[in-house]
Design an enzyme around this catalytic site. Structure first.
Site, PDB file in Angstrom:
ATOM      1  CB  CYS A   1      -0.896  -0.008   1.230  1.00  0.00           C
ATOM      2  SG  CYS A   1      -1.809   1.516   1.495  1.00  0.00           S
TER       3      CYS A   1
ATOM      4  CB  CYS B   1      -0.142   1.715   5.626  1.00  0.00           C
ATOM      5  SG  CYS B   1      -0.457   0.157   4.769  1.00  0.00           S
TER       6      CYS B   1
ATOM      7  CG  ASP C   1      32.926  10.093  53.805  1.00  0.00           C
ATOM      8  OD1 ASP C   1      32.371  10.383  52.726  1.00  0.00           O
ATOM      9  OD2 ASP C   1      33.340  10.934  54.622  1.00  0.00           O
TER      10      ASP C   1
END
Length: 520
Positions: A68, A71, A337
């Site tokens: 198509c 599409c 830490d």
């Protein structure tokens, strides 16, 4: 039109067929548009069962061999996937063939799903094709009565049409429902040739628009040179969204001048890429860290690991293994830490797992926590581990700035601790301090002054030593505790040294509580 009469030779057409016939364009228009693509006509005139039967009559029950031109074959379920061209074999059901292929790929990747959501990406050229066929019909048939009465300007989109076509078959093959779900099936269609042609036509059309607007102020020849340079840059950088916006901005006359009406047929099918993934899942809780040789996150300097392990790796690797995800990210409410222990109720954390193929059950999570807590090294422990929603990430970070943290620090001072010193410390309440960015973090933090609050402090003597004591304190989030003790060469003021009038050093530090509502 004898073929449209009532069933089994009835002399008059049924009322349904009459209604259907009245809803469709005239036969000569349908025959004209069949050369464009059956799929477009079906979408344009959302067919009822009666209209579907009439359409089959007009099309002669033929199956188009060409893609198509609107599409690009997407709704015909023809595409190139890898090195192969997918086209359903004659006599088969193309929708079932397509969804079986997708289902097998999903199962092969090991996804355990309870539902699915479809995401579809199509080439922007399809929008141009739909506009081109609409303008073709408008230019050719606008003067006919049927066009004004029966021709809707909009039609169901290619994305929605594809979702409607395949969702039911996917539900059957996967055994789960289609709808809003964290598991996504993403179909990405691309068509290189028509996309390049689109950008070329769009660049010329945009040049025409600019030329019309700027002709009064610019010499035409010089302007065209500028436009050409600008269009070259646009072709390189324009996203699909920008292309869609540019198409919408074009006037119909400019569009007709630069685009072919109706669109040309294409031989090549789109290239289809598939992605199957789950939106991130979050597993959170609180962690305790017992070792002063374990960093919070993986810490590498010059290809050398700092510390023996990291909280991030211990938690992340165990969670990733159970969830069977691609990767993980570790988030925590603040950090400590490497030489600081995290004790008390623990620090809130989240592990974000990308594309988890398995969502762990409550039993799975309990087993995961037991495994982490029973590890040989016992570096960390987890509490309240559970599967949570994505909103917890925002809640954790929103509460992070408002939280209070409690600490215990071993402090040395340059003279014996007196009762007056204890009174000064113990009487401190809601004291504001100013902290300039510490020297030790200047390489990764902006140099600036920060106001922080010391909510309370207490001093606890250590038996057998007059110059060592245990400092307990509660502070605002973001307070640098080590610098609050030793002063950081005057960059933090006031500090323990300035309060006591002597030199102060911190020897050990533990976080004893993080006051947040998350994961309690």
């Amino acid at each position: 039109m004898e073929g449209l009469k009532g069933d089994r030779g009835s002399s008059s057409p049924s009322s349904a067929r009459v209604d259907a016939l009245e809803s469709l364009p005239p036969p000569h228009v349908i025959h004209d548009l069949l050369s464009v693509g059956q799929r477009y006509i079906r979408r344009k005139w959302s067919f009822s069962p009666g209209a579907q039967e009439l359409f089959i009559f007009f099309s002669g029950n033929r199956t188009p061999q060409d893609n198509c031109c609107v599409c690009l074959g997407i709704l015909q379920l023809t595409f190139n996937h890898g090195k192969e061209c997918f086209r359903s074999p004659g006599g088969g059901n193309p929708i079932d063939d397509f969804t079986v292929m997708l289902s097998e790929q999903i199962k092969k990747e090991g996804h355990q799903i309870g539902g699915f959501c479809l995401e579809i990406s199509i080439p922007p050229v399809i929008l141009a094709n739909e506009r081109a066929i609409w303008l073709y019909m408008k230019n050719k048939y606008e003067s006919e009565d049927w066009f004004r009465e029966k021709c809707p300007m909009d039609c169901i989109s290619v994305k929605d049409a594809l979702k409607i076509s395949i969702s039911g078959s996917l539900e059957k093959n996967l055994g789960v429902k289609f709808g809003m779900d964290s598991f996504r099936i993403r179909l990405i269609y691309a068509h290189f040739k028509t996309s390049v042609d689109l950008q070329t036509s769009l660049a010329k059309a945009q040049g025409t628009n600019r030329k019309k607007k700027e002709m009064v102020r610019h010499d035409a020849e010089e302007y065209n040179k500028d436009v050409k340079k600008e269009c070259i840059l646009q072709e390189k950088n324009e996203s699909d969204t920008a292309i869609r916006r540019a198409l919408n901005d074009l006037q119909d006359d400019v569009f007709c001048e630069h685009f072919i009406l109706p669109p040309e047929k294409v031989k090549e099918s789109c290239v289809l890429s598939t992605q199957y993934y789950r939106m991130p899942i979050y597993i959170g809780g609180r962690y305790l860290k017992f070792s002063r040789k374990v960093s919070q996150t993986r810490w590498i300097i010059d290809d050398e690991r700092m510390g023996e392990a990291s909280v991030e790796e211990i938690l992340g690797s165990n969670i990733l293994l159970v969830c069977k995800g691609d990767s993980y990210k570790f988030h925590a409410a603040g950090r400590e830490d490497i030489d600081v222990r995290m004790l008390g109720s623990g620090r809130p954390f989240l592990v974000e797992v990308s594309n988890a193929r398995s969502v762990p059950s409550s039993n799975d999570i309990c087993e995961m926590a037991e495994k982490i807590n029973a590890s040989e090294n016992r570096y960390i422990k987890v509490r309240n581990l559970k599967l949570i929603g994505s909103e917890a990430w925002s809640l954790m970070h929103e509460g992070e700035a408002e939280k209070q943290k409690q600490y215990a620090a071993v402090v040395w001072i340059s003279r014996p601790l007196t009762e007056e010193d204890e009174r000064k410390i113990n009487s401190t309440e809601n004291m504001e301090i100013t902290q300039r960015t510490p020297i030790r973090v200047l390489h990764r933090r902006s140099p600036m002054d920060r106001k922080r609050m010391i909510h309370w402090m207490t001093a606890e003597k250590i038996a057998g030593s007059s110059q060592y004591f245990l400092l307990h304190l509660c502070t605002q989030a973001g307070t640098y505790i080590k610098e609050f003790v030793h002063g950081d060469f005057g960059r933090t003021h006031p500090n323990i040294g300035s309060i006591l009038g002597c030199r102060a050093e911190i020897l050990q530090l533990d976080v004893t509580d993080v006051k947040m509502d998350c994961f309690d």
